[in-house]
Design a protein around this motif. Structure first.
Motif, mmCIF file in Angstrom:
data_model
loop_
_atom_site.group_PDB
_atom_site.id
_atom_site.type_symbol
_atom_site.label_atom_id
_atom_site.label_comp_id
_atom_site.label_asym_id
_atom_site.label_seq_id
_atom_site.Cartn_x
_atom_site.Cartn_y
_atom_site.Cartn_z
ATOM 1 N N LEU A 127 -25.292 -33.821 -193.151
ATOM 2 C CA LEU A 127 -25.252 -34.219 -191.746
ATOM 3 C C LEU A 127 -24.103 -35.177 -191.458
ATOM 4 C CD1 LEU A 127 -29.058 -34.705 -191.006
ATOM 5 C CD2 LEU A 127 -27.560 -32.932 -190.090
ATOM 6 N N ARG A 128 -23.713 -35.973 -192.438
ATOM 7 C CA ARG A 128 -22.609 -36.908 -192.218
ATOM 8 C C ARG A 128 -21.300 -36.187 -191.960
ATOM 9 N NH1 ARG A 128 -25.425 -39.860 -196.306
ATOM 10 N NH2 ARG A 128 -26.214 -41.850 -195.446
ATOM 11 N N THR A 129 -21.187 -34.961 -192.440
ATOM 12 C CA THR A 129 -19.966 -34.186 -192.210
ATOM 13 C C THR A 129 -19.987 -33.423 -190.894
ATOM 14 O OG1 THR A 129 -20.811 -32.202 -193.349
ATOM 15 C CG2 THR A 129 -19.752 -33.894 -194.705
ATOM 16 N N ALA A 130 -21.111 -33.446 -190.182
ATOM 17 C CA ALA A 130 -21.241 -32.689 -188.938
ATOM 18 C C ALA A 130 -20.375 -33.315 -187.842
ATOM 19 C CB ALA A 130 -22.697 -32.632 -188.491
ATOM 20 N N PRO A 131 -19.599 -32.531 -187.118
ATOM 21 C CA PRO A 131 -18.823 -33.078 -185.997
ATOM 22 C C PRO A 131 -19.739 -33.441 -184.832
ATOM 23 C CG PRO A 131 -18.618 -30.698 -186.071
ATOM 24 C CD PRO A 131 -19.390 -31.091 -187.299
ATOM 25 N N LEU A 132 -19.185 -34.159 -183.859
ATOM 26 C CA LEU A 132 -19.980 -34.571 -182.708
ATOM 27 C C LEU A 132 -20.452 -33.367 -181.894
ATOM 28 C CD1 LEU A 132 -18.243 -37.790 -181.330
ATOM 29 C CD2 LEU A 132 -20.414 -37.592 -182.556
ATOM 30 N N THR A 133 -19.667 -32.286 -181.901
ATOM 31 C CA THR A 133 -20.095 -31.094 -181.163
ATOM 32 C C THR A 133 -21.386 -30.525 -181.744
ATOM 33 O OG1 THR A 133 -18.592 -29.801 -182.556
ATOM 34 C CG2 THR A 133 -17.790 -30.470 -180.384
ATOM 35 N N ALA A 134 -21.479 -30.485 -183.092
ATOM 36 C CA ALA A 134 -22.701 -29.994 -183.723
ATOM 37 C C ALA A 134 -23.867 -30.939 -183.450
ATOM 38 C CB ALA A 134 -22.486 -29.827 -185.222
ATOM 39 N N ALA A 135 -23.595 -32.257 -183.481
ATOM 40 C CA ALA A 135 -24.655 -33.229 -183.177
ATOM 41 C C ALA A 135 -25.122 -33.079 -181.738
ATOM 42 C CB ALA A 135 -24.137 -34.647 -183.421
ATOM 43 N N PHE A 136 -24.183 -32.829 -180.830
ATOM 44 C CA PHE A 136 -24.557 -32.600 -179.430
ATOM 45 C C PHE A 136 -25.415 -31.346 -179.306
ATOM 46 C CE2 PHE A 136 -23.630 -30.453 -175.377
ATOM 47 C CZ PHE A 136 -24.087 -31.417 -174.491
ATOM 48 N N GLY A 137 -25.035 -30.283 -180.007
ATOM 49 C CA GLY A 137 -25.832 -29.064 -179.973
ATOM 50 C C GLY A 137 -27.233 -29.270 -180.498
ATOM 51 N N MET A 138 -27.360 -30.022 -181.598
ATOM 52 C CA MET A 138 -28.693 -30.300 -182.148
ATOM 53 C C MET A 138 -29.531 -31.143 -181.187
ATOM 54 S SD MET A 138 -28.063 -30.851 -186.251
ATOM 55 C CE MET A 138 -26.572 -31.847 -186.120
ATOM 56 N N PHE A 139 -28.880 -32.070 -180.496
ATOM 57 C CA PHE A 139 -29.613 -32.896 -179.528
ATOM 58 C C PHE A 139 -30.119 -32.043 -178.363
ATOM 59 C CE2 PHE A 139 -29.511 -35.393 -175.563
ATOM 60 C CZ PHE A 139 -30.500 -36.326 -175.851
ATOM 61 N N VAL A 140 -29.286 -31.135 -177.861
ATOM 62 C CA VAL A 140 -29.705 -30.268 -176.754
ATOM 63 C C VAL A 140 -30.835 -29.345 -177.197
ATOM 64 C CG1 VAL A 140 -28.964 -28.401 -175.223
ATOM 65 C CG2 VAL A 140 -27.475 -30.379 -175.587
ATOM 66 N N ILE A 141 -30.726 -28.772 -178.393
ATOM 67 C CA ILE A 141 -31.791 -27.897 -178.904
ATOM 68 C C ILE A 141 -33.091 -28.679 -179.046
ATOM 69 C CG2 ILE A 141 -32.527 -26.540 -180.900
ATOM 70 C CD1 ILE A 141 -29.554 -25.841 -181.333
ATOM 71 N N PHE A 142 -32.996 -29.909 -179.551
ATOM 72 C CA PHE A 142 -34.176 -30.760 -179.680
ATOM 73 C C PHE A 142 -34.793 -31.045 -178.310
ATOM 74 C CE2 PHE A 142 -35.884 -35.111 -179.556
ATOM 75 C CZ PHE A 142 -36.900 -35.004 -180.477
ATOM 76 N N THR A 143 -33.950 -31.313 -177.314
ATOM 77 C CA THR A 143 -34.450 -31.594 -175.966
ATOM 78 C C THR A 143 -35.153 -30.374 -175.378
ATOM 79 O OG1 THR A 143 -32.619 -33.151 -175.632
ATOM 80 C CG2 THR A 143 -33.787 -32.384 -173.666
ATOM 81 N N TYR A 144 -34.569 -29.195 -175.552
ATOM 82 C CA TYR A 144 -35.192 -27.976 -175.038
ATOM 83 C C TYR A 144 -36.526 -27.717 -175.747
ATOM 84 C CZ TYR A 144 -31.260 -26.289 -172.232
ATOM 85 O OH TYR A 144 -30.304 -26.125 -171.259
ATOM 86 N N ALA A 145 -36.561 -27.988 -177.057
ATOM 87 C CA ALA A 145 -37.804 -27.777 -177.802
ATOM 88 C C ALA A 145 -38.904 -28.698 -177.295
ATOM 89 C CB ALA A 145 -37.557 -27.996 -179.298
#
Length: 354
Positions: A86-104
């Motif tokens: 996860l430390r290697t994940a770019p901010l775009t991937a972190a943003f995508g995970m946050f949006v997916i979490f919000t939708y869930a």
């Protein structure tokens, strides 16, 4: 020159100088590029254009901060190996995970989050937003905000089930074709070619017109449409694995086909299949939204983002952007999933940071 324009340019120039002085070259290039773009837009569009650029930059900055905070939150919760990834994940991937979490969260807890029922009529047709209805009412007087929340459960849930169906059919057929080979491999390949030769939307419209628009029919038809894509990828990945020495050793030990699939082939092909699952979900999600917009998806009074765009399209003629909100919800989830998939493909391709 207004105070806003003077303060806007002064802030950008000062930030550019500070970033150049501390030698943060990447951030300096971003801020100074924004300064030059703002200069051109200010000449062409005046103060309104600068306000739009400033608003966009603020939204982007807030999204970046939220993404970084969510990424750090996941790192703290994850196990050491996953935290390292996860430390290697770019901010775009972190943003995508946050949006997916919000939708869930919105989908799972829709009855708790939504202020009104999914099909509850509480006002007149196209009533304006107020304290009781954040986004106003639709053509029947139902709360649009509540229906968008319920749409997260219905639209995303249906797309997820259909994607799972496509993967079960396609991956199973691809693995069996790779292991057995011969006539079975050839036959499944030709079946996949025939299905893929038919435009997906036309095929879906034809099948739903014949079989009806029940939920299980939608899932079945969409799974059939997209399973050939999964089959071809699985067949290609598994085909490179079945020729390996350890597969031959397992065959010499007398292991059967199911053992080879479960214990040898599938574990070594999970990375590309997981990434493909995200891509297929986007395609399935957009197809189901398109079918709902055409009236062949989830049927009323079930809340669905595609049908909500169609039902409230009249408001666009009066300058109301409310019908675009469910469309924006569809686009945001699609882009977010692609952000995460891009990062997963990058990690599985072996292009890892040292």
């Amino acid at each position: 020159m207004s105070a806003f324009v003077f303060g806007y340019y002064a802030f950008l120039i000062l930030a550019s100088v500070i970033l150049a002085y501390v030698e943060w070259r990447k951030w300096f290039m971003m801020v100074f590029s924004l300064t030059l773009i703002s200069f051109v837009l200010g000449i062409v569009g005046g103060t309104p254009a600068l306000r739009a650029v400033a608003t966009f930059a603020i939204v982007l900055a807030v999204a970046a901060m939220v993404s970084y905070a969510f990424k750090e939150f996941l790192i703290q919760l994850a196990k050491p190996n996953l935290a390292k990834e996860l430390r290697t994940a770019p901010l775009t991937a972190a943003f995508g995970m946050f949006v997916i979490f919000t939708y869930a969260i919105a989908g799972i807890f829709a009855p708790v989050i939504a202020p009104h029922g999914e099909a509850e009529v509480i006002a007149g047709a196209f009533a304006a937003p107020d304290a009781n209805m954040l986004l106003g009412a639709d053509q029947l007087g139902r709360d649009i905000f509540s229906r968008i929340i319920y749409g997260a459960r219905n639209s995303v849930g249906l797309a997820l089930v259909a994607t799972l169906g496509a993967f079960i059919l396609g991956a199973l057929a691809g693995l069996l074709a790779a292991v057995k080979g011969g006539w079975f491999d050839t036959f499944m390949g030709r079946v996949a070619d025939v299905i893929m030769s038919i435009p997906s939307l036309i095929f879906a419209l034809l099948m739903l017109s014949i079989l009806g628009t029940a939920t299980w029919v939608i899932v079945f038809v969409v799974a059939i449409i997209y399973s050939p894509r999964v089959f071809r990828l699985t067949r290609a990945v598994a085909g490179n694995i079945v020729v390996m020495d350890y597969i031959e050793a397992a065959k010499l030990r007398g292991e059967g086909d199911w053992y080879l699939i479960r214990r040898e082939i599938l574990p070594n092909s999970m990375a590309p299949l997981i990434a493909e699952f995200g891509l297929e979900f986007c395609f399935v999600f957009l197809l189901i939204a398109g079918l709902s917009f055409l009236g062949l998806g989830l049927q009323p009074p079930t809340a669905d983002w595609g049908s909500m765009v169609r039902e409230n399209a009249t408001l666009i003629s009066f300058g109301d952007v409310t019908p675009l909100i469910p469309a924006a919800a569809i686009a945001l989830l699609t882009v977010s999933v692609n952000f995460v998939v891009d990062w997963m493909l990058y990690r599985s391709s072996g292009l890892k940071e040292q």
